[in-house]
Design a protein around this motif. Structure first.
Motif, PDB file in Angstrom:
ATOM      1  N   ARG A  82       5.668  -5.894   3.720  1.00 32.76           N
ATOM      2  CA  ARG A  82       5.725  -5.862   2.257  1.00 32.76           C
ATOM      3  C   ARG A  82       5.975  -4.468   1.700  1.00 32.76           C
ATOM      4  O   ARG A  82       6.509  -4.337   0.594  1.00 32.76           O
ATOM      5  CB  ARG A  82       4.434  -6.462   1.694  1.00 32.76           C
ATOM      6  CG  ARG A  82       4.356  -7.963   1.967  1.00 32.76           C
ATOM      7  CD  ARG A  82       3.040  -8.584   1.539  1.00 32.76           C
ATOM      8  NE  ARG A  82       3.097 -10.044   1.676  1.00 32.76           N
ATOM      9  CZ  ARG A  82       2.060 -10.855   1.496  1.00 32.76           C
ATOM     10  NH1 ARG A  82       0.861 -10.348   1.175  1.00 32.76           N
ATOM     11  NH2 ARG A  82       2.194 -12.167   1.644  1.00 32.76           N
ATOM     12  N   THR A  83       5.608  -3.424   2.461  1.00 28.25           N
ATOM     13  CA  THR A  83       5.843  -2.065   1.962  1.00 28.25           C
ATOM     14  C   THR A  83       7.115  -1.447   2.523  1.00 28.25           C
ATOM     15  O   THR A  83       7.860  -0.788   1.797  1.00 28.25           O
ATOM     16  CB  THR A  83       4.645  -1.158   2.307  1.00 28.25           C
ATOM     17  OG1 THR A  83       4.443  -1.127   3.732  1.00 28.25           O
ATOM     18  CG2 THR A  83       3.386  -1.653   1.615  1.00 28.25           C
ATOM     19  N   MET A 140      10.164  -5.011   2.141  1.00 24.39           N
ATOM     20  CA  MET A 140      10.266  -5.516   0.777  1.00 24.39           C
ATOM     21  C   MET A 140      10.150  -4.410  -0.273  1.00 24.39           C
ATOM     22  O   MET A 140      10.495  -4.631  -1.441  1.00 24.39           O
ATOM     23  CB  MET A 140       9.178  -6.566   0.534  1.00 24.39           C
ATOM     24  CG  MET A 140       9.320  -7.823   1.362  1.00 24.39           C
ATOM     25  SD  MET A 140       7.998  -9.016   1.000  1.00 24.39           S
ATOM     26  CE  MET A 140       8.610 -10.467   1.872  1.00 24.39           C
ATOM     27  N   SER A 141       9.645  -3.251   0.139  1.00 24.03           N
ATOM     28  CA  SER A 141       9.506  -2.090  -0.753  1.00 24.03           C
ATOM     29  C   SER A 141       8.637  -2.387  -1.968  1.00 24.03           C
ATOM     30  O   SER A 141       8.915  -1.919  -3.075  1.00 24.03           O
ATOM     31  CB  SER A 141      10.891  -1.584  -1.204  1.00 24.03           C
ATOM     32  OG  SER A 141      11.648  -1.164  -0.100  1.00 24.03           O
ATOM     33  N   LEU A 142       7.576  -3.167  -1.756  1.00 24.46           N
ATOM     34  CA  LEU A 142       6.647  -3.440  -2.853  1.00 24.46           C
ATOM     35  C   LEU A 142       5.771  -2.218  -3.102  1.00 24.46           C
ATOM     36  O   LEU A 142       5.465  -1.454  -2.192  1.00 24.46           O
ATOM     37  CB  LEU A 142       5.766  -4.644  -2.514  1.00 24.46           C
ATOM     38  CG  LEU A 142       6.473  -5.993  -2.346  1.00 24.46           C
ATOM     39  CD1 LEU A 142       5.461  -7.072  -1.978  1.00 24.46           C
ATOM     40  CD2 LEU A 142       7.212  -6.380  -3.619  1.00 24.46           C
ATOM     41  N   ASP A 143       5.354  -2.042  -4.355  1.00 20.49           N
ATOM     42  CA  ASP A 143       4.468  -0.936  -4.704  1.00 20.49           C
ATOM     43  C   ASP A 143       3.097  -1.142  -4.074  1.00 20.49           C
ATOM     44  O   ASP A 143       2.646  -2.281  -3.859  1.00 20.49           O
ATOM     45  CB  ASP A 143       4.325  -0.833  -6.220  1.00 20.49           C
ATOM     46  CG  ASP A 143       5.604  -0.357  -6.900  1.00 20.49           C
ATOM     47  OD1 ASP A 143       6.402   0.321  -6.213  1.00 20.49           O
ATOM     48  OD2 ASP A 143       5.785  -0.657  -8.088  1.00 20.49           O
ATOM     49  N   ALA A 191       0.752  -3.540  -5.798  1.00 20.67           N
ATOM     50  CA  ALA A 191       1.099  -4.956  -5.893  1.00 20.67           C
ATOM     51  C   ALA A 191       0.038  -5.823  -5.219  1.00 20.67           C
ATOM     52  O   ALA A 191      -0.535  -5.450  -4.195  1.00 20.67           O
ATOM     53  CB  ALA A 191       2.462  -5.216  -5.249  1.00 20.67           C
ATOM     54  N   GLU A 206       0.424  -8.424  -3.515  1.00 20.08           N
ATOM     55  CA  GLU A 206       0.833  -8.817  -2.175  1.00 20.08           C
ATOM     56  C   GLU A 206       0.489  -7.753  -1.129  1.00 20.08           C
ATOM     57  O   GLU A 206       0.376  -8.062   0.062  1.00 20.08           O
ATOM     58  CB  GLU A 206       2.349  -9.086  -2.144  1.00 20.08           C
ATOM     59  CG  GLU A 206       2.788 -10.278  -2.969  1.00 20.08           C
ATOM     60  CD  GLU A 206       3.044  -9.913  -4.422  1.00 20.08           C
ATOM     61  OE1 GLU A 206       3.619 -10.746  -5.157  1.00 20.08           O
ATOM     62  OE2 GLU A 206       2.675  -8.778  -4.836  1.00 20.08           O
TER      63      GLU A 206
END
Length: 443
Positions: free
Chosen positions: A326-327, A330-333, A336, A338
């Motif tokens: 996810r990091t 997906m490059s989520l903050d 987030a 998730e």
């Protein structure tokens, strides 16, 4: 230095496949016998490996015995592996020594022994040495010793890992029927898989040239395989981490090379991330609701608490992998939901575990706890710190202190609004991923 073409010459393959197992070497000789003409200090390092240093490669006593049973007969016959083991022992003793003078002397001795092993290994490869499994073992021990105990540039351990990779390819090229491989190969391959998983966690990763970009056909519900009792998880997590590392590597190459190298499009990345996340979530749900499947020989040695420790440590690795998906893909903050959900699950699972006083899969929780701390906020940071302190007090693992120092740096950078903090994680994973020794292993 390492080359599959040099290693797997026709002559070496023919000689290798015609050799018989070392059945004439008894376990008693492996554990207590010494190669001839050893100096007293090397005899001490040999015994230290059997009694103590080999435990740092193990999470239970049966695995420590297997480590000695596989490695020592090889080392009895091969000087390159023998000196790699001496170097590992000397470096481990240095890590457990309070005296600065003694620590410096042991580290110097370890470096000298390691260089001697490398020189002997190079000669064996060039001369077409036929015992490929011994070359494989030497590369792995050199990799472990450098990764766990040395403070040199981090790429050196990767050189040994790439060497092990080339030799493993030569071994399989030499055997038309993989079911007839020497049993020691299976043991060593599992250690290689764990080291490759460690490499997949680092920014350099492994290239993703063999990835397919269609829907994943690999089921998360294979016929059940036994727990890997060395790594404390199901073997399929190795593949997951390799895939994560490969796709994340592709993304970084695309970002840094202005699209000149990487063929993946945005839909490719999204599809790979979705497939990996879906498979991993299914694995997590399966493993939360079923008991671990151990080999019969291991099952009979474990009590209920130990079995639960294995189950929790497997879940810790799975949640760590989920954070990476996810990091890093997906490059989520970090904020987030998730990302925060697996962070909180790692913290919760570690809170259910007690710091061990002997060999246990719990000895490896520091990496999952560090990754969770890397993305933690508020009260979760305080909990991570307290857990690291608690485990360090019982386990005497310097890596816990190192993790706290680096997390403090990361948190200050995050709170000040800095974005490029990957180097701090790199330092921890690549220079400080030490195999952990228990209190009983302390000198």
């Amino acid at each position: 230095m390492y080359s599959a073409e040099v290693i797997a010459t026709p002559a070496s393959v023919a000689s290798r496949t015609s050799e018989q197992p070392r059945s004439h070497l008894s376990l008693t000789r492996s554990l207590s016998g010494l190669p001839p003409d050893l100096d007293a200090d090397l005899q001490q390092l040999w015994h230290y490996f059997v009694s103590t240093a080999s435990g740092t490669m193990s999470c239970h006593n049966q695995m420590q015995n297997e480590t000695c049973r596989v490695l020592l007969p090889m080392a009895f016959e091969d000087p390159a592996l023998r000196h790699a083991i001496f170097a590992f022992s000397s470096a481990h003793k240095a890590s457990q020594t309070r005296s600065e003078i003694s620590r410096g002397s042991l580290k110097w001795h370890a470096a000298s022994l390691r260089n001697k092993s490398i020189g002997q290994l190079r000669q064996e490869i060039v001369s077409g040495y036929s015992r490929l499994e011994t070359l494989f073992a030497t590369c792995l021990i050199l990799c472990l010793g450098t990764l766990c105990h040395e403070n040199e540039e981090y790429n050196s351990w990767r050189i040994h890992l790439q060497g092990a990779r080339a030799i493993m390819s030569a071994i399989y090229a030499a055997q038309s029927d993989s079911t007839n491989l020497d049993p020691s190969i299976s043991f060593l391959r599992r250690r290689y898989s764990l080291l490759k998983m460690v490499a997949s966690l680092t920014p350099d990763g492994f290239p993703a040239g063999d990835l397919s970009y269609g829907s994943s056909e690999t089921s998360s519900q294979p016929s059940r395989v036994f727990f890997d009792d060395y790594a404390g998880c199901y073997p399929e997590i190795f593949e997951i981490f390799h895939q994560i590392g490969a796709v994340a590597w592709e993304r970084r190459q695309r970002e840094h090379d202005s699209y000149n190298f990487v063929p993946l499009s945005d839909p490719d990345f999204e599809l790979q991330a979705a497939n990996l996340e879906s498979r991993l979530l299914e694995m997590i749900e399966r493993d939360k609701s079923t008991r671990p499947c151990f080999s019969p020989s291991l099952q009979e040695t474990l009590d209920e608490k130990q079995a639960l420790e294995f189950a929790y440590c497997n879940l810790l690795l799975e949640y760590t992998a989920l954070i990476h998906i996810r990091t890093q893909i997906m490059s989520l903050d970090s904020e987030a939901m998730e990302v925060q959900q697996p962070v909180k699950m790692i913290i919760h699972l570690v809170q259910q575990l007690e710091p061990p006083s002997g060999l246990s899969p719990v000895l490896g929780v520091n990496t999952a706890l560090f990754i969770a701390g890397r993305y933690a906020f508020g009260a979760d940071r305080t909990i991570v710190q307290s857990l690291l302190v608690c485990f360090h007090r019982k386990m005497y693992n310097y890596n816990m202190i190192n993790a706290m120092d680096i997390l403090d740096l990361i948190w200050r950078q995050v709170d000040s609004g800095q974005k490029n903090i990957g180097m701090s994680c790199t330092v921890y994973i690549q220079q400080s991923y030490r195999l952990i020794s228990s209190r009983s292993a302390r000198t």
